[in-house]
Scaffold this active site. Structure first.
Site, PDB file in Angstrom:
ATOM      1  N   ARG A  58       0.813  -1.221   0.000  1.00  0.00           N
ATOM      2  CA  ARG A  58       0.000   0.000   0.000  1.00  0.00           C
ATOM      3  C   ARG A  58       0.846   1.270   0.000  1.00  0.00           C
ATOM      4  O   ARG A  58       0.342   2.344  -0.320  1.00  0.00           O
ATOM      5  CB  ARG A  58      -1.002  -0.021   1.150  1.00  0.00           C
ATOM      6  CG  ARG A  58      -2.008  -1.171   0.963  1.00  0.00           C
ATOM      7  CD  ARG A  58      -3.139  -1.191   1.931  1.00  0.00           C
ATOM      8  NE  ARG A  58      -2.734  -1.038   3.312  1.00  0.00           N
ATOM      9  CZ  ARG A  58      -3.548  -0.689   4.287  1.00  0.00           C
ATOM     10  NH1 ARG A  58      -4.813  -0.451   4.054  1.00  0.00           N
ATOM     11  NH2 ARG A  58      -3.102  -0.590   5.516  1.00  0.00           N
ATOM     12  N   GLU A  95       2.261  -5.821  14.009  1.00  0.00           N
ATOM     13  CA  GLU A  95       1.355  -5.994  15.142  1.00  0.00           C
ATOM     14  C   GLU A  95       0.704  -7.363  15.115  1.00  0.00           C
ATOM     15  O   GLU A  95       0.151  -7.812  16.101  1.00  0.00           O
ATOM     16  CB  GLU A  95       0.304  -4.879  15.195  1.00  0.00           C
ATOM     17  CG  GLU A  95      -0.609  -4.794  14.001  1.00  0.00           C
ATOM     18  CD  GLU A  95      -0.086  -3.923  12.865  1.00  0.00           C
ATOM     19  OE1 GLU A  95      -0.915  -3.423  12.116  1.00  0.00           O
ATOM     20  OE2 GLU A  95       1.139  -3.763  12.717  1.00  0.00           O
TER      21      GLU A  95
END
Length: 170
Positions: A58, A95
């Site tokens: 992205r 994460e």
């Protein structure tokens, strides 16, 4: 125009417990996309950029647009074995897991002034790995740009030695 109106929350993606910030509505709206690009470019006023480094995947969307606006080269940083030429690599923690990134060995020349760009600054692992790759090749990081920063994950701490800009903060 509020850029945050073009980012939607997706609960449980890519796995349960994650609230994913989806930028596809932003990409789909030409006026919002142009406004977001203007905000990113304005954050660089007075700064010379030779290369824009975009993190897979992205970071490519606005990374290539930034390179075009700044009349700079674009350098893709990709997951292992996706680049065809000789590469260097750096590992990082997300994460929700771990991975590594690669960059072509000839992508950055010593002294190149580099803008690091990605869509989100979360735990900072990806950004730190990209910065390590740039610095291994002798590049000077001018700024790290993000569409959004998830401040509760404290990613800024991992790249705090670099100027940081985010269009949106959560």
């Amino acid at each position: 125009m509020k850029i945050e109106n073009y980012v939607r929350d997706i609960q449980g993606f890519p796995k349960e417990g994650i609230l994913f910030k989806d930028i596809t509505p932003l990409l789909n709206d030409p006026i919002a996309r142009k406004e977001c690009l203007k905000i990113l470019v304005d954050s660089l006023k007075g700064k010379q950029i030779d290369k824009v480094v975009g993190a897979e995947s992205r970071g490519f969307f606005f990374g290539i647009l930034l390179a075009q606006e700044l009349n700079a080269g674009f350098v893709p940083v990709r997951k292992p074995k996706k680049l065809p030429y000789e590469t260097i690599s750096a590992s990082y923690e997300l994460e929700y897991g771990s991975d590594s990134l690669e960059m072509h060995t000839d992508a950055i020349k010593p002294g190149d002034r580099v803008l690091v760009h990605d869509d989100v600054l979360a735990t900072g692992g990806t950004a730190k790995a990209v910065c390590e790759l740039v610095e291994k090749l002798g590049g000077e990081i001018v700024q790290c740009n993000f569409l959004m920063e998830l401040t509760f994950l404290n990613g800024r701490e991992k790249i705090k030695d670099n100027p940081i800009f985010a269009v949106l903060t959560y």
